[in-house]
Design a protein around this motif. Structure first.
Motif, short mmCIF file in Angstrom:
data_model
loop_
_atom_site.label_atom_id
_atom_site.label_comp_id
_atom_site.label_asym_id
_atom_site.label_seq_id
_atom_site.Cartn_x
_atom_site.Cartn_y
_atom_site.Cartn_z
N GLU A 47 0.83 -1.21 0.00
CA GLU A 47 0.00 0.00 0.00
C GLU A 47 0.86 1.26 0.00
OE1 GLU A 47 -2.44 -0.56 3.44
OE2 GLU A 47 -3.77 -1.98 2.42
N ARG A 48 1.94 1.24 0.78
CA ARG A 48 2.81 2.42 0.83
C ARG A 48 3.58 2.62 -0.47
NH1 ARG A 48 5.11 3.26 6.89
NH2 ARG A 48 3.09 3.16 7.89
N LEU A 49 3.86 1.54 -1.15
CA LEU A 49 4.62 1.63 -2.40
C LEU A 49 3.70 1.61 -3.62
CD1 LEU A 49 7.56 -0.79 -1.52
CD2 LEU A 49 7.58 1.71 -1.52
N ASP A 50 2.44 1.87 -3.41
CA ASP A 50 1.44 1.81 -4.47
C ASP A 50 1.80 2.67 -5.68
OD1 ASP A 50 -1.11 0.91 -5.49
OD2 ASP A 50 -1.82 2.97 -5.14
N GLU A 51 2.43 3.81 -5.45
CA GLU A 51 2.75 4.71 -6.56
C GLU A 51 4.01 4.28 -7.32
OE1 GLU A 51 2.70 8.80 -5.41
OE2 GLU A 51 0.78 8.60 -4.39
N TRP A 52 4.73 3.33 -6.79
CA TRP A 52 5.93 2.84 -7.48
C TRP A 52 5.50 1.84 -8.56
CZ3 TRP A 52 10.88 1.68 -4.29
CH2 TRP A 52 11.18 2.75 -3.45
N SER A 53 6.08 1.99 -9.72
CA SER A 53 5.81 1.01 -10.78
C SER A 53 6.54 -0.29 -10.44
CB SER A 53 6.31 1.54 -12.13
OG SER A 53 7.74 1.57 -12.13
N ASP A 54 6.16 -1.36 -11.11
CA ASP A 54 6.87 -2.63 -10.92
C ASP A 54 8.34 -2.49 -11.29
OD1 ASP A 54 4.50 -3.75 -10.10
OD2 ASP A 54 4.23 -5.02 -11.86
N ALA A 55 8.62 -1.66 -12.31
CA ALA A 55 10.01 -1.44 -12.72
C ALA A 55 10.79 -0.71 -11.62
CB ALA A 55 10.06 -0.65 -14.03
N ASP A 56 10.15 0.30 -11.00
CA ASP A 56 10.80 1.02 -9.90
C ASP A 56 11.10 0.07 -8.74
OD1 ASP A 56 10.72 3.45 -11.23
OD2 ASP A 56 8.92 4.15 -10.19
N LEU A 57 10.11 -0.74 -8.41
CA LEU A 57 10.28 -1.68 -7.31
C LEU A 57 11.37 -2.70 -7.62
CD1 LEU A 57 9.34 -2.52 -4.52
CD2 LEU A 57 7.51 -3.84 -5.60
N ALA A 58 11.38 -3.23 -8.82
CA ALA A 58 12.41 -4.20 -9.22
C ALA A 58 13.80 -3.56 -9.18
CB ALA A 58 12.11 -4.73 -10.62
N ASP A 59 13.90 -2.30 -9.61
CA ASP A 59 15.18 -1.60 -9.58
C ASP A 59 15.65 -1.40 -8.14
OD1 ASP A 59 17.37 -0.09 -10.84
OD2 ASP A 59 16.41 1.68 -9.93
N PHE A 60 14.72 -1.02 -7.25
CA PHE A 60 15.08 -0.84 -5.84
C PHE A 60 15.54 -2.15 -5.22
CE2 PHE A 60 13.85 -0.66 -1.31
CZ PHE A 60 14.74 0.34 -0.91
N VAL A 61 14.80 -3.22 -5.47
CA VAL A 61 15.17 -4.53 -4.94
C VAL A 61 16.55 -4.93 -5.45
CG1 VAL A 61 14.60 -7.01 -5.00
CG2 VAL A 61 12.79 -5.30 -4.60
N ASP A 62 16.81 -4.70 -6.74
CA ASP A 62 18.10 -5.05 -7.31
C ASP A 62 19.23 -4.24 -6.67
OD1 ASP A 62 19.86 -6.27 -9.42
OD2 ASP A 62 20.05 -4.15 -10.00
N ARG A 63 19.03 -2.95 -6.55
CA ARG A 63 20.07 -2.09 -5.98
C ARG A 63 20.31 -2.40 -4.49
NH1 ARG A 63 21.37 2.60 -9.24
NH2 ARG A 63 20.15 2.50 -11.14
N LEU A 64 19.24 -2.63 -3.76
CA LEU A 64 19.39 -2.97 -2.35
C LEU A 64 20.11 -4.32 -2.21
CD1 LEU A 64 18.84 -2.07 0.54
CD2 LEU A 64 16.60 -3.21 0.38
N GLY A 65 19.79 -5.25 -3.06
CA GLY A 65 20.48 -6.55 -3.06
C GLY A 65 21.95 -6.39 -3.38
N TYR A 99 23.76 -3.70 -2.86
CA TYR A 99 24.35 -3.03 -1.71
C TYR A 99 24.63 -4.04 -0.60
CZ TYR A 99 24.65 -0.02 2.42
OH TYR A 99 25.06 0.58 3.58
N ASN A 100 23.63 -4.86 -0.29
CA ASN A 100 23.80 -5.85 0.77
C ASN A 100 24.89 -6.87 0.42
OD1 ASN A 100 21.94 -4.87 2.64
ND2 ASN A 100 20.25 -5.88 1.60
N LEU A 113 28.43 -5.75 1.36
CA LEU A 113 28.80 -5.64 2.76
C LEU A 113 29.31 -6.98 3.27
CD1 LEU A 113 25.75 -3.63 4.12
CD2 LEU A 113 27.96 -2.75 3.37
N SER A 114 30.44 -6.93 3.91
CA SER A 114 30.94 -8.15 4.56
C SER A 114 30.34 -8.21 5.95
CB SER A 114 32.46 -8.13 4.62
OG SER A 114 32.90 -7.18 5.57
N PRO A 115 30.33 -9.39 6.58
CA PRO A 115 29.78 -9.47 7.95
C PRO A 115 30.49 -8.51 8.91
CG PRO A 115 30.05 -11.66 7.04
CD PRO A 115 30.66 -10.68 6.05
#
Length: 152
Positions: free
Chosen positions: A122-140, A142-143, A146-148
């Motif tokens: 609901e909070r990300l309702d205004e994000w397109s699927d492409a925006d969400l996929a891009d965010f998930v990819d970039r966050l992945g 980034y993570n 990072l080393s432990p």
């Protein structure tokens, strides 16, 4: 990019990650109370790990969370006492025990997770699927960098 611009971006990144971590801690505390009023946030995360990877030894949980044996033992005991985790003998090693979540814990986790995903969607309702996929990819990405040792 200039060094000062890069430094400013790194400072902004640290600030945004800090906000994310503070909010994550708050949300984890709220969700843990939805599972059981006496469940602390760290044990909520461990419960999710046992659900995802179980049956699992307590030592594996300790390794996943970088916690010592005594801390894991206390957390597991609390999960058992709250009726959220069961212990059973490891069929491959009678000296060891395996942890599994109880049916009630599984039901509660499913309900909390379903509610969380619904509210997030609901909070990300205004994000397109492409925006969400891009965010998930970039966050992945980034993570993954990072080393432990870098995680706080």
């Amino acid at each position: 990019m200039t060094d000062s611009r890069r430094e400013g971006l790194m400072t902004a990144l640290e600030a945004e990650v800090g906000v994310l971590l503070r909010r994550a801690r708050r949300v984890i505390a709220e969700r843990s109370r939805e599972i059981h009023p006496d469940l602390p946030g760290p044990a909520f995360l461990m419960l999710g790990y046992v659900r995802e990877h179980g049956p699992v030894r307590a030592s594996a949980v300790g390794c996943a969370f970088h916690l010592d044996k005594a801390t894991i033992s206390r957390q597991v005991q609390q999960l058992v006492e709250l009726g959220l985790v069961d212990r059973r003998p490891d069929p491959d090693d009678g000296r060891a025990t395996l942890l599994t979540i109880t049916a009630e814990a599984d039901r509660r986790l499913r309900a909390v997770n379903d509610d969380r995903r619904k509210r997030l969607d609901e909070r990300l309702d205004e994000w397109s699927d492409a925006d969400l996929a891009d965010f998930v990819d970039r966050l992945g990405r980034y993570n993954a960098l990072l080393s432990p040792d870098d995680e706080a």
